[in-house]
Design a protein around this motif. Structure first.
Motif, PDB file in Angstrom:
ATOM      1  N   LEU A  31      -7.899   8.447  -5.192  1.00  0.00           N
ATOM      2  CA  LEU A  31      -6.500   8.569  -4.778  1.00  0.00           C
ATOM      3  C   LEU A  31      -6.388   8.897  -3.287  1.00  0.00           C
ATOM      4  CD1 LEU A  31      -4.267   8.307  -6.962  1.00  0.00           C
ATOM      5  CD2 LEU A  31      -3.820  10.731  -6.642  1.00  0.00           C
ATOM      6  N   CYS A  62      -2.129  10.643  -0.889  1.00  0.00           N
ATOM      7  CA  CYS A  62      -1.123  11.372  -1.671  1.00  0.00           C
ATOM      8  C   CYS A  62      -1.816  12.556  -2.329  1.00  0.00           C
ATOM      9  CB  CYS A  62      -0.343  10.464  -2.617  1.00  0.00           C
ATOM     10  SG  CYS A  62      -1.134  10.023  -4.143  1.00  0.00           S
ATOM     11  N   ALA A 110       2.104  14.350  -6.327  1.00  0.00           N
ATOM     12  CA  ALA A 110       2.391  13.640  -5.075  1.00  0.00           C
ATOM     13  C   ALA A 110       3.228  14.586  -4.223  1.00  0.00           C
ATOM     14  CB  ALA A 110       3.066  12.299  -5.340  1.00  0.00           C
ATOM     15  N   LEU A 140      -1.302   0.961  -7.749  1.00  0.00           N
ATOM     16  CA  LEU A 140      -1.265   0.880  -9.211  1.00  0.00           C
ATOM     17  C   LEU A 140      -2.522   0.199  -9.743  1.00  0.00           C
ATOM     18  CD1 LEU A 140       2.477  -0.052  -9.914  1.00  0.00           C
ATOM     19  CD2 LEU A 140       1.336   2.150 -10.274  1.00  0.00           C
ATOM     20  N   LEU A 169      -5.298   2.661  -9.625  1.00  0.00           N
ATOM     21  CA  LEU A 169      -5.066   3.717 -10.603  1.00  0.00           C
ATOM     22  C   LEU A 169      -5.398   3.238 -12.018  1.00  0.00           C
ATOM     23  CD1 LEU A 169      -3.901   6.448  -9.647  1.00  0.00           C
ATOM     24  CD2 LEU A 169      -1.805   5.856 -10.845  1.00  0.00           C
ATOM     25  N   VAL A 184       5.100   3.729  -9.759  1.00  0.00           N
ATOM     26  CA  VAL A 184       4.964   4.577  -8.576  1.00  0.00           C
ATOM     27  C   VAL A 184       6.216   4.384  -7.712  1.00  0.00           C
ATOM     28  CG1 VAL A 184       3.750   2.792  -7.239  1.00  0.00           C
ATOM     29  CG2 VAL A 184       3.374   5.180  -6.678  1.00  0.00           C
ATOM     30  N   VAL A 220       3.323   7.556  -0.756  1.00  0.00           N
ATOM     31  CA  VAL A 220       3.504   7.712  -2.198  1.00  0.00           C
ATOM     32  C   VAL A 220       4.380   8.933  -2.451  1.00  0.00           C
ATOM     33  CG1 VAL A 220       2.359   8.194  -4.387  1.00  0.00           C
ATOM     34  CG2 VAL A 220       1.297   6.640  -2.739  1.00  0.00           C
ATOM     35  N   VAL A 270       4.049   9.687  -8.671  1.00  0.00           N
ATOM     36  CA  VAL A 270       3.158   8.879  -9.496  1.00  0.00           C
ATOM     37  C   VAL A 270       3.450   9.203 -10.960  1.00  0.00           C
ATOM     38  CG1 VAL A 270       0.761   8.303  -9.999  1.00  0.00           C
ATOM     39  CG2 VAL A 270       1.388   9.117  -7.713  1.00  0.00           C
TER      40      VAL A 270
END
Lengths: 276, 276
Positions: free
Chosen positions: A162, A167, A183, B159, B162, B171, B178, B181
């Motif tokens: 991440l 974030c 976030a 995304l 993730l 998101v 960001v 999330v």
């Protein structure tokens, strides 16, 4: 006076504790309090108050005292450009400021460091004079449960991936599953959400842990993540088993006090070694 | 009777609309309503009610009607193992069930598909009989703003990365940052959070967009993400500029109605082409 540190002070108690740590080393602490943000307690030390856009004034105060080292310490909400109310020293640097206000927090903070370094100042981290304000390695309270090793590894990899997006710095994981990702809302709001998910039956699996770490490649001289009494209280409310933080990478105002609080709450508090 | 589809029905209106779509094709829809989850409206079609653990009964009902195709449709909260109340057909399959309840939602759903396929059934997606229930490609309302192209690309990459962790499918991004999330809380709760961050001044930059897409490698036959009137209402409250979804990868109960709602709210509603 060359053995002096200028502390640019955001909110909370960290600047005070850091200033005491500087003095305990026999050095001189000069505090630049950000108006409306820093605590009035900074006034017990040599200090000035500054608006966040008074860059020119900040440099003047630092240079006039022949100070070479600067440390950014304490909480700071990301300002909007329109809030900055730049002084002339700030206005001259607008091109740089605009550049570093685009993108994530980490990008912005790296820009601030560059701005100070370009003036010939050395920007230092709190670890250089008060390592006791950072998470220790190993078990600080309780014993890290062996059955959570996989979840911890999973969470660390998640946070690391991440990082590329600049974030959140925290995640709640339970049984191989991401329950909540931080976030902009911050760790406390994220933990409150986890507690709420429990209340409404959306998160019913037992256990879970909070993992917090600096972003990969984050400059340790600015905006290290922190945990405090609220973090532990919220982790307890969310019925987590404990909290794992990056040793040396997460700020803890009062390590012994937090360890005692965790122990009372039945939470483990663990500092994992950061892999190089 | 071989031109029949068994619809395993979760919550909401999708199962009803899907059943009508099956009938509109001249095929037969047989609905298996999950007790306590599916809407009573399924009773207007040939149906049975089942507990979520009555796997043996589900297979019996499907086989006794000589049905070969099964579609999972409608919302379903992830059950805990202790809620399953397995029947004998379920108990026999416990080893498989335990395996697929570990890990994220996507893993669990792939396990459910495998379980049905191992009984010789074909598991189909809603796209096979009602493609109109999925997001269209291009502008469905308003015009996608050219200045958001970078934010959309950033959000899609986020995304996609993730996905490896089998968590959220949505998101909120603004100006390369960001903001929120989604994990277990769902899209509506995430958007409510963004609205709250605006209220308390933690998210003050204008604009922002919600991006929603299925996980990379997600089996489109189960648990596609969905948007509905609440999504748009919450996006409006959060003062976003619009919503971008993966064309063909996000469920929309009433595409025309949602497009009209978005237009009234001044939101763009855009379907981006999924890259292969």
């Amino acid at each position: 006076m060359s053995e002096a540190v200028a502390l640019v002070c955001g909110g909370g108690a960290f600047p005070i504790v850091a200033a005491r740590a500087v003095q305990a080393r026999g050095e001189h602490a000069f505090l630049l309090g950000l108006r409306g943000i820093a605590s009035a307690e900074i006034e017990q030390f040599p200090h000035v108050w500054l608006g966040i856009g008074q860059l020119g004034r900040a440099f003047d105060e630092i240079f006039s005292r022949d100070i070479k080292r600067v440390c950014f310490i304490g909480g700071l909400k990301r300002p909007e450009f329109t809030d900055l109310r730049l002084d002339w020293g700030g206005i001259k640097r607008i091109p740089d400021i605009v550049k570093f206000l685009k993108g994530g927090d980490d990008h912005a903070l790296k820009g601030v460091i560059k701005l100070f370094e370009s003036e010939g100042l050395e920007v230092v981290g709190v670890d250089s004079f008060a390592p006791e304000l950072l998470a220790a390695q190993g078990d600080m309270a309780g014993t890290f449960p062996a059955d959570l090793a996989d979840d911890l590894a999973f969470a660390r990899k998640f946070l690391s991936d991440l990082s590329a997006y600049d974030c959140g710095q925290a995640v709640v994981v339970a049984h191989g599953r991401v329950i909540a990702v931080e976030a902009v809302e911050g760790t406390d709001a994220m933990l409150a959400r986890v507690a709420h998910l429990r209340e409404i039956g959306r998160f019913r699996a037992k256990g879970g842990l909070l993992v917090k770490a600096p972003k990969r490649g984050q400059d340790p001289r600015v905006d290290l993540p922190a945990i405090g009494p609220d973090t532990l209280r919220n982790a307890e409310t969310a019925a987590l088993r404990g909290v794992a933080v990056a040793a040396g990478g997460v700020l803890m105002l009062d390590r012994a006090g937090l360890a005692a609080q965790a122990a009372r709450a039945g939470l483990f508090l663990h500092g994992f070694a950061e892999t190089p």
